[in-house]
Enzyme design. Structure first.
Site, PDB file in Angstrom:
ATOM      1  N   CYS A  25      81.349   3.005   3.863  1.00  0.00           N
ATOM      2  CA  CYS A  25      79.911   3.078   3.632  1.00  0.00           C
ATOM      3  C   CYS A  25      79.087   2.675   4.846  1.00  0.00           C
ATOM      4  O   CYS A  25      79.533   1.906   5.694  1.00  0.00           O
ATOM      5  CB  CYS A  25      79.491   2.153   2.497  1.00  0.00           C
ATOM      6  SG  CYS A  25      80.330   2.445   0.969  1.00  0.00           S
ATOM      7  N   GLY A  51      80.530   7.415   6.479  1.00  0.00           N
ATOM      8  CA  GLY A  51      80.710   7.993   5.157  1.00  0.00           C
ATOM      9  C   GLY A  51      80.104   9.377   5.102  1.00  0.00           C
ATOM     10  O   GLY A  51      78.921   9.537   5.389  1.00  0.00           O
ATOM     11  N   ASN A 130      77.815  -2.099   1.388  1.00  0.00           N
ATOM     12  CA  ASN A 130      78.924  -1.720   2.257  1.00  0.00           C
ATOM     13  C   ASN A 130      79.973  -2.821   2.151  1.00  0.00           C
ATOM     14  O   ASN A 130      79.657  -3.990   2.376  1.00  0.00           O
ATOM     15  CB  ASN A 130      78.420  -1.575   3.696  1.00  0.00           C
ATOM     16  CG  ASN A 130      79.542  -1.290   4.698  1.00  0.00           C
ATOM     17  OD1 ASN A 130      79.418  -1.611   5.871  1.00  0.00           O
ATOM     18  ND2 ASN A 130      80.622  -0.705   4.268  1.00  0.00           N
ATOM     19  N   GLY A 131      81.197  -2.433   1.837  1.00  0.00           N
ATOM     20  CA  GLY A 131      82.260  -3.422   1.691  1.00  0.00           C
ATOM     21  C   GLY A 131      83.022  -3.160   0.416  1.00  0.00           C
ATOM     22  O   GLY A 131      82.959  -2.058  -0.139  1.00  0.00           O
ATOM     23  N   TYR A 271      87.607   1.139  16.097  1.00  0.00           N
ATOM     24  CA  TYR A 271      87.466   2.511  15.614  1.00  0.00           C
ATOM     25  C   TYR A 271      86.220   2.797  14.784  1.00  0.00           C
ATOM     26  O   TYR A 271      85.559   3.810  14.994  1.00  0.00           O
ATOM     27  CB  TYR A 271      88.722   2.857  14.799  1.00  0.00           C
ATOM     28  CG  TYR A 271      88.669   4.194  14.114  1.00  0.00           C
ATOM     29  CD1 TYR A 271      88.594   5.374  14.860  1.00  0.00           C
ATOM     30  CD2 TYR A 271      88.671   4.306  12.721  1.00  0.00           C
ATOM     31  CE1 TYR A 271      88.529   6.616  14.234  1.00  0.00           C
ATOM     32  CE2 TYR A 271      88.615   5.545  12.096  1.00  0.00           C
ATOM     33  CZ  TYR A 271      88.542   6.685  12.856  1.00  0.00           C
ATOM     34  OH  TYR A 271      88.484   7.895  12.245  1.00  0.00           O
TER      35      TYR A 271
END
Ligand code: SF4
Length: 495
Positions: A25, A51, A130-131, A271
Site C-alpha cells: 500500500c 500498489g 499501509n502495513g 527495493y
C-alpha cells in the site's frame, strides 16, 4: 457520504511479475488546499509502485460533506477523469493505493479498497492504512462477537470498528484507543470533517512523511509524492507519533504509545521505495548505490561487464561497477510499456514470460563474462529465465550478485510474500541455489554489509537490530500472532 459509482471489475493479476516481493500500500493526504482530491490523485500516481491493483480517494467539503471514489486499476486511468474528480470536492482529502491485503489474497473486491469510512456520533472519519495488523484475526473475532458488522476482508477495517467502540469524545482520541489495541505495522493517514491525522506504529516499520504546500499540509508514504505536487519535505513522522492537523490549532504532535526502539523495514531501502525518495535523511538512490559498493567488496569476481536487472537493480549495479572497476552496461533492456496494460494474454503469449518485459542487448553481451546485479531472489523463477536469455545471447559466463541477503522468511508487516516453502532461500543453501539457477556464481550481500550500506558503520547490532530484517534473519520484531495461530513456525535456536 455521497459515493461515486464504483467499477466492479478487479484488475487482472500481472502474469509476469510473481517473482518479486510487493509492497501492499501507499497512503497520501492533504489539507488546506482547494481541490484537494487533484493533489491526492497526483500523490497516489507518484506512489503507484506501492500498489497497482486499486486506489481510492475520500474528500470532505464543508457544504456537501464526505465524498468517496474507489476504483480498480491505475490512478492515471481513473482519477484523471474530470467527471470523476468533480464528484470529489473539498480542501481536505486522503487517498490509498493497494496491491492486496492480508485478508483477501488472490482476489480483490471493491469493498476491500481503501480509504475506509466510519460514521460516529461526533461525525465521520476515513482512514487509509499501509502495513499489516498481526493480531487482526483475534481482534476481528472479538469485534464480531461484540456486534461489529464487517464490510470487507481487510485487516485495516478493525481500526474503524475499534474506534466505534471507544468511549472517547473525539475522533483522534478514539483513534489512539483503537491503535493501542493493534499490533504489527501501521502507517495511517486519516481525516475527519476538519482534521488530517497521521500515525506511525511504535516501531515505525512503514514510512510516513510530512510536507507543506502553500498554506496546506501533506502526509505521504514517500517524499517522491511530495515532489510531484511541489510540496516541501518537512520531516518524517516519528515512530510512535500521531500528528493532528486542523485549521484552528495547526499541527499538534502526540505520543500515544509506549516508547520502543524503532525497527524500520530495511527492504524499503533495497527495493520498495522509489530511488528518488529520501529515507532516514538519505537518498534511496545513494543507499542502493552503496549497497552495490558493499556487494563488490564482499563478493568480487573477474568479469567484463556489470549489468543491472532493470529497473530496481540499476543503482546497485552502478555501485558495483564503480567499486570493482568493471564497466557498467545496459545488457538488459526493459520494455517500459509492458506494464499491466497487456491484459488477458493468451497462453502462447504467457509462455513468452519474461521476454515480453525484458530483452537482452545481444551486441553488448556476446562473448562476455557478465555480472548481473538484481535486488533480490524470491522464488528464483525470473532469475533462471534471465540467465537463459543472457546465455542465449552468447555470454561466456553469468555471475549473479544480489543486493539483499537471501530472502528466507515471509513478511507479515505489509509486504506480499510467498509462503515460506516457496522462497528459494528457505529450502536451499547458497550453493544449491547457484546450482538450481545454473549460473557460474551466485553471491548475496551479507546482512552486516546491508546495514553498513544503509549507514550503520558497525553493521547489525546483535542485541537489538536497528531495522526490521525479519525476511532475511527470521527474527520478527512483532510476534506474528495470526500466523502462529495458523501454524507458522518461528525460527528455532538450531536454525
Ligand atoms: S520482514 Fe522484510 S519486508 Fe517485511 S518489514 Fe521486515 S524487512 Fe521489511
Amino acid at each position: 457520504m455521497s459515493a461515486a459509482p464504483e467499477t466492479l471489475q478487479p484488475f487482472p493479476a500481472h502474469p509476469f511479475d510473481d517473482d518479486k516481493l510487493r509492497e501492499e500500500c501507499g497512503v497520501f493526504g492533504v489539507t488546506g488546499i482547494a481541490d484537494a482530491a487533484n493533489f491526492v490523485a497526483l500523490g497516489l500516481h507518484a506512489l503507484q509502485h506501492r500498489g497497482q491493483e486499486a486506489g481510492g480517494i475520500v474528500t470532505h467539503n464543508q457544504g456537501t460533506g464526505f465524498h468517496s471514489a474507489r476504483r480498480f486499476g491505475y490512478v492515471r486511468d481513473n482519477f484523471t477523469s474530470a467527471k470523476l474528480m468533480e464528484t470529489l470536492p473539498g480542501d481536505l482529502a486522503i487517498g490509498h493505493v493497494r496491491y492486496s491485503t492480508a485478508g483477501s489474497k488472490g482476489r480483490t473486491e471493491i469493498r476491500d479498497v481503501q480509504p475506509f469510512f466510519g460514521e460516529f456520533s461526533m461525525g465521520g472519519a476515513a482512514i487509509a492504512h499501509n502495513g499489516n495488523i498481526t493480531n487482526a484475526n483475534a481482534l476481528r473475532r472479538e469485534l464480531i462477537d461484540r456486534g461489529s458488522i464487517f464490510q470487507s476482508s481487510s485487516d485495516s477495517e478493525c481500526i474503524i470498528h475499534l474506534m466505534a467502540r471507544s468511549l472517547q469524545r473525539d475522533i483522534p482520541e478514539r483513534m489512539k484507543d483503537a491503535l493501542r489495541r493493534v499490533e504489527g505495522a501501521f502507517s495511517v493517514v486519516a481525516m475527519t470533517r476538519t482534521k488530517l491525522i497521521g500515525v506511525r506504529d511504535p516501531l515505525g516499520v512503514r514510512p510516513l512523511v510530512l510536507g507543506r504546500v502553500g498554506g496546506g499540509w501533506v502526509l505521504s508514504s514517500e517524499t517522491c509524492a511530495l515532489d510531484i505536487i511541489g510540496a516541501d519535505f518537512i520531516r518524517e513522522i516519528e515512530p510512535g507519533e500521531m500528528v493532528v492537523i486542523s485549521p484552528e490549532r495547526g499541527l499538534l504532535s502526540y505520543r500515544p504509545f509506549e516508547a520502543k526502539r524503532s525497527r524500520f523495514c530495511i527492504f524499503e531501502h533495497v527495493y520498495f521505495s522509489r530511488p528518488d525518495s529520501i529515507l532516514g535523511g538519505r537518498s534511496v538512490y545513494e543507499t542502493r548505490r552503496q549497497i552495490g559498493v558493499e556487494l563488490a567488496r564482499e563478493n568480487p569476481v573477474e568479469a567484463d561487464l556489470v549489468c543491472p536487472v532493470p529497473d530496481s537493480g540499476t543503482p546497485a549495479a552502478i555501485g558495483y561497477s564503480q567499486e570493482s572497476g568493471i564497466p557498467y552496461a545496459m545488457g538488459i533492456i526493459r520494455n517500459q510499456y509492458m506494464g499491466r496494460t497487456f491484459i488477458e494474454p493468451t497462453e502462447q503469449i504467457r509462455n513468452m514470460g519474461v521476454r515480453l518485459k525484458l530483452n537482452v542487448n545481444r551486441a553488448l553481451i556476446a562473448g562476455k563474462r557478465v555480472i548481473l546485479v538484481d535486488d533480490s531472489v524470491v522464488r528464483g523463477t525470473t532469475s533462471r529465465k534471465i540467465k537463459e536469455m543472457i546465455l542465449d545471447a552468447g555470454a561466456k559466463e553469468v555471475h549473479f550478485r544480489i543486493a539483499s541477503p537471501p530472502t528466507a522468511w515471509p513478511c507479515f508487516y505489509g509486504v506480499d510474500t510467498p509462503q515460506r516453502e516457496k522462497l528459494l532461500a528457505a529450502t536451499m543453501s547458497e550453493e544449491e541455489m547457484r546450482q538450481h539457477l545454473a549460473v557460474d556464481s551466485l553471491k548475496f550481500i551479507s546482512l552486516d554489509g546491508l546495514y553498513r550500506a544503509v549507514g550503520e558503520a558497525e553493521g547489525r547490532a546483535a542485541d537489538c537490530p536497528q531495522y526490521c530484517d525479519a525476511c532475511f534473519s527470521g527474527e520478527y520484531p512483532v510476534e506474528p500472532a495470526d500466523m502462529l495461530e495458523r501454524g507458522f513456525k518461528l525460527k528455532t535456536a538450531a536454525e
